[in-house]
Design a protein around this motif. Structure first.
Motif, PDB file in Angstrom:
ATOM      1  N   PHE A  34      41.605  44.382  48.966  1.00 24.61           N
ATOM      2  CA  PHE A  34      41.101  43.347  48.066  1.00 24.61           C
ATOM      3  C   PHE A  34      39.653  42.990  48.410  1.00 24.61           C
ATOM      4  O   PHE A  34      38.802  42.833  47.511  1.00 24.61           O
ATOM      5  N   LEU A  35      39.365  42.873  49.715  1.00 26.61           N
ATOM      6  CA  LEU A  35      38.003  42.551  50.124  1.00 26.61           C
ATOM      7  C   LEU A  35      37.043  43.671  49.762  1.00 26.61           C
ATOM      8  O   LEU A  35      35.917  43.416  49.300  1.00 26.61           O
ATOM      9  N   TRP A  37      37.397  45.737  47.341  1.00 31.92           N
ATOM     10  CA  TRP A  37      37.298  45.802  45.880  1.00 31.92           C
ATOM     11  C   TRP A  37      36.382  44.701  45.331  1.00 31.92           C
ATOM     12  O   TRP A  37      35.713  44.896  44.312  1.00 31.92           O
ATOM     13  N   THR A  38      36.330  43.557  45.992  1.00 34.79           N
ATOM     14  CA  THR A  38      35.558  42.418  45.489  1.00 34.79           C
ATOM     15  C   THR A  38      34.190  42.271  46.155  1.00 34.79           C
ATOM     16  O   THR A  38      33.190  42.015  45.471  1.00 34.79           O
ATOM     17  N   SER A 101      34.388  46.832  37.016  1.00 32.02           N
ATOM     18  CA  SER A 101      34.807  45.464  37.320  1.00 32.02           C
ATOM     19  C   SER A 101      33.902  44.454  36.618  1.00 32.02           C
ATOM     20  O   SER A 101      34.353  43.453  36.070  1.00 32.02           O
ATOM     21  N   PHE A 273      32.629  37.843  41.702  1.00 34.57           N
ATOM     22  CA  PHE A 273      33.858  37.757  42.499  1.00 34.57           C
ATOM     23  C   PHE A 273      35.054  37.433  41.607  1.00 34.57           C
ATOM     24  O   PHE A 273      36.144  37.997  41.779  1.00 34.57           O
ATOM     25  N   LEU A 274      34.859  36.546  40.633  1.00 36.61           N
ATOM     26  CA  LEU A 274      35.938  36.225  39.690  1.00 36.61           C
ATOM     27  C   LEU A 274      36.332  37.445  38.871  1.00 36.61           C
ATOM     28  O   LEU A 274      37.520  37.761  38.729  1.00 36.61           O
ATOM     29  N   SER A 277      38.086  40.034  41.075  1.00 34.07           N
ATOM     30  CA  SER A 277      39.436  39.602  41.461  1.00 34.07           C
ATOM     31  C   SER A 277      40.426  39.834  40.328  1.00 34.07           C
ATOM     32  O   SER A 277      41.575  40.243  40.556  1.00 34.07           O
ATOM     33  N   VAL A 278      39.992  39.592  39.096  1.00 31.50           N
ATOM     34  CA  VAL A 278      40.882  39.791  37.949  1.00 31.50           C
ATOM     35  C   VAL A 278      41.227  41.272  37.778  1.00 31.50           C
ATOM     36  O   VAL A 278      42.348  41.625  37.386  1.00 31.50           O
ATOM     37  N   TYR A 280      41.494  43.542  40.146  1.00 26.65           N
ATOM     38  CA  TYR A 280      42.075  44.154  41.352  1.00 26.65           C
ATOM     39  C   TYR A 280      43.308  44.989  40.963  1.00 26.65           C
ATOM     40  O   TYR A 280      44.232  44.476  40.318  1.00 26.65           O
ATOM     41  N   CYS A 283      46.928  43.842  41.119  1.00 28.64           N
ATOM     42  CA  CYS A 283      47.236  42.604  40.416  1.00 28.64           C
ATOM     43  C   CYS A 283      47.100  42.866  38.918  1.00 28.64           C
ATOM     44  O   CYS A 283      47.688  43.817  38.411  1.00 28.64           O
TER      45      CYS A 283
END
Length: 629
Positions: A34-35, A37-38, A101, A273-274, A277-278, A280, A283
């Protein structure tokens, strides 16, 4: 520009491969994945914002609205500087490397880069030749805009059409030759570089498709393509409304506007970052094909196979992950319906793209809306394939539905409706090398454009120009139709030097000293103000020279001559005049088409005043800033 485009693509590919390598080597460590990816896109986008704004604060956005303003005759020197070029180039590479992203593209900034390069080459030619021509400078920028699109996609014809539709208010026919020549050179060089890098085996379309040429679509499908055009037009109206709203919100909201003014890097980091995160993959991103790059997204959506049929008949060992044959599987992970993923993709990417438009970094917005339109078309094509699993019957032959054709038409229709242009229809055909769907693609694009324009709403680029208060008259008129009623009488200053036909040396000398006008109006008498024509500045200088018997020194105030201006100077008759009731829009069109530096305003043959090009630009700036209603 082909070399620059190839360098950008190569750099972006290397940076994206680095992120993919890191993400896959962290398999099994969800938090670290996750880190990676963001944080990776956040770092690149914040670097893009910080670097570009440190060199040139006006380098954010696509740059297309500014280039359109420059081509309309308004001078914006900062937007064509070398420092701006370097800032935009580095910032664009970092933005594109952030991947799907952030969901931003390349076209707008690259067209801006092309015009900056063209302006620099033009300045080199001026320094070598020692003379400057305004029309030659504009011709170079128009050709550079065509080269920008051609070097992005290897599509020279649509590049020229894009330059005609988007960049110029009036396109001069003599520009066709130089635009086509330079665009063809750029497109061919870009494709040859791809061959040399072993990306492709030969010079071909960037997104090569394999649609059937025997019976690409049936007659009843024409109605479906028309419905697709209506759908894309309706969605484009929603998108443009959201885009205008968020631009206005970011401008009027005190908190957001303060952050954008003082903490651009912080704003970029939070928004990216938002978005990351969406998307990812473990998720919500698993339902949006988030692991695919922008190019892979478009390639998968243009696939001619029916995904629903493939998911029902899938068996045996799956092909390698993210191979061209398996890209469709990203749209149906773990048995999820392709209709669910496509619908979720369209809903999420709509607000994500609108939000990404507020990022203060160099970025393009054409390719994202092009891919979004392909998603709309793909969803309709898959739905039609589900309703008619065996396709259509014609003369004993069964022809299956080709969802890729609908994706192609949707991409052209939606991007054309958003930009209020028809060039995306030709661009879609050149990008894919697909001529079989020329008629339905053009039909869908025309219908989508008609619906989008029927609301009298500004296009994407017009909305940006209005939000930035750029002095671009066409954009202002689309956003505020009431400005079409503004007349010359409301803005005419009435200043400037006027000469009498019987004027002498003293009057001519005073006019030359008091004004830098290139031409002066000549009236019969100051009482009658009857306009006879105009006299060139050089004619006045020759008049002074002849009146002083060829003296080369300054004319003394005590010198007296009985020679009159009308007896010596050639008074040019006025072929084009305007009245005080002529609108500013009409006057601007006259001056633009004729490349005139001034326009005389008369009332029943009597001079009321005259509008110079410098004053016209000041009037447009006042209209943009709301000082004239």
């Amino acid at each position: 520009m082909a070399l620059v485009s190839f360098f950008i693509d190569l750099s972006v590919t290397k940076l994206q491969h680095a992120q993919c390598w890191l993400y896959r080597h962290l398999e099994g460590h969800r938090l670290l994945q996750f880190l990676s990816w963001t944080v990776y896109p956040v770092s690149l986008c914040t670097l893009s914002t910080a670097f570009s704004h440190s060199l040139c604060p006006c380098s954010a956005g696509s740059g297309l609205p500014e280039v359109r303003t420059i081509l309309s005759g308004v001078e914006l020197p900062d937007y064509l500087s070398l420092s701006h070029l370097f800032a935009k180039l580095v910032g664009l590479i970092c933005t594109l490397a952030a991947g799907s992203s952030v969901f931003l593209g390349k076209v707008g900034p690259f067209v801006h880069l092309a015009t900056m390069t063209g302006a620099y080459l033009d300045r080199m030619c001026i320094s070598i030749q020692g003379k400057e021509e305004i029309t030659a400078h504009r011709d170079m920028l128009v050709a550079a805009a065509a080269v920008g699109v051609a070097s992005c996609f290897g599509a020279p014809i649509s590049g020229v059409l894009f330059s005609v539709e988007v960049m110029g208010t009036h396109f001069v026919v003599r520009d066709y030759g130089r635009c086509f020549f330079s665009a063809a050179c750029g497109a061919l060089a870009f494709r040859i570089l791809s061959v040399f890098s072993r990306e492709q085996e030969t010079v071909q379309a960037l997104f090569k498709t394999t649609f059937s040429s025997d019976l690409p679509y049936h007659t009843p499908e024409i109605l479906v393509f028309a419905l697709l055009g209506l759908l894309c037009g309706a969605v484009s109206c929603l998108y443009l409304f959201c885009h205008r709203w968020i631009l206005q919100f970011a401008k009027t909201n005190k908190v957001i506007s303060r952050i954008l003014a003082t903490e651009k890097t912080l704003y970029t980091g939070v928004i990216v970052f938002l978005l990351a995160s969406v998307t990812y993959p473990h998720c919500a991103g698993r339902l949006m094909a988030s692991e695919l790059s922008m190019k892979q997204l478009l390639t998968s959506l243009l696939d001619s196979r029916q995904w629903w049929s493939l998911s029902q008949n899938a068996s045996g060992l799956p092909p390698p992950k993210l191979s061209p044959e398996s890209l469709w599987q990203e749209w149906g992970p773990s048995g999820a319906s392709v209709y669910l993923t496509l619908g979720f993709f369209l809903v999420m990417k709509l607000w994500m793209l609108v939000l990404a438009c507020t990022l203060p970094l160099p970025a393009g917005y054409f390719m994202p809306v092009f891919i979004y339109g392909a998603g709309i078309g793909r969803l309709m094509g898959e739905a039609l394939a589900y309703m008619f699993p065996n396709g259509f019957h014609s003369e004993g032959k069964i022809s299956p539905i080709n969802p890729g054709g609908y994706a192609l038409a949707g991409a052209a229709a939606f991007s054309g409706a958003v930009t209020h242009t028809l060039s995306p229809a030709l661009l879609a055909l050149e990008l894919t090398g697909q001529s079989t769907h020329a008629a339905p693609v053009l039909l869908a694009t025309l219908i989508a454009n008609a619906l989008a324009r029927s609301r009298h709403c500004p296009s994407f680029y017009d909305a940006v120009a209005v939000a930035k208060r750029l002095p671009h008259l066409s954009s202002l008129l689309r956003a505020r139709p009431g400005l079409r009623a503004v007349r010359l009488g409301q803005v005419l200053s009435g200043g400037g030097e006027v000469l009498e036909r019987r004027g002498g040396v003293a009057e001519a000398r005073l006019a030359l000293r008091a004004s830098s006008q290139s031409a002066f109006p000549v009236v019969d008498t100051r009482e009658s103000q009857l306009l006879l024509g105009s006299v060139d500045r050089r004619e006045l200088q020759r008049f002074l020279h002849s009146a002083t018997d060829g003296q080369t020194g300054p004319v003394l105030s005590t010198q007296v001559s009985d020679k009159q201006l009308g007896d010596v100077c050639l008074i040019q008759p006025m072929t084009v005049q305007a009245s005080a009731h002529t609108t500013v829009q009409q006057a601007h069109q006259i001056m633009s088409v004729l490349s005139a530096q001034y326009l005389f305003v008369t009332e029943k043959g009597r001079l009321s005043g005259f509008m110079t090009w410098k004053e016209m630009k000041k009037v447009i700036e006042d209209l943009a800033n709301g000082r004239i209603e």
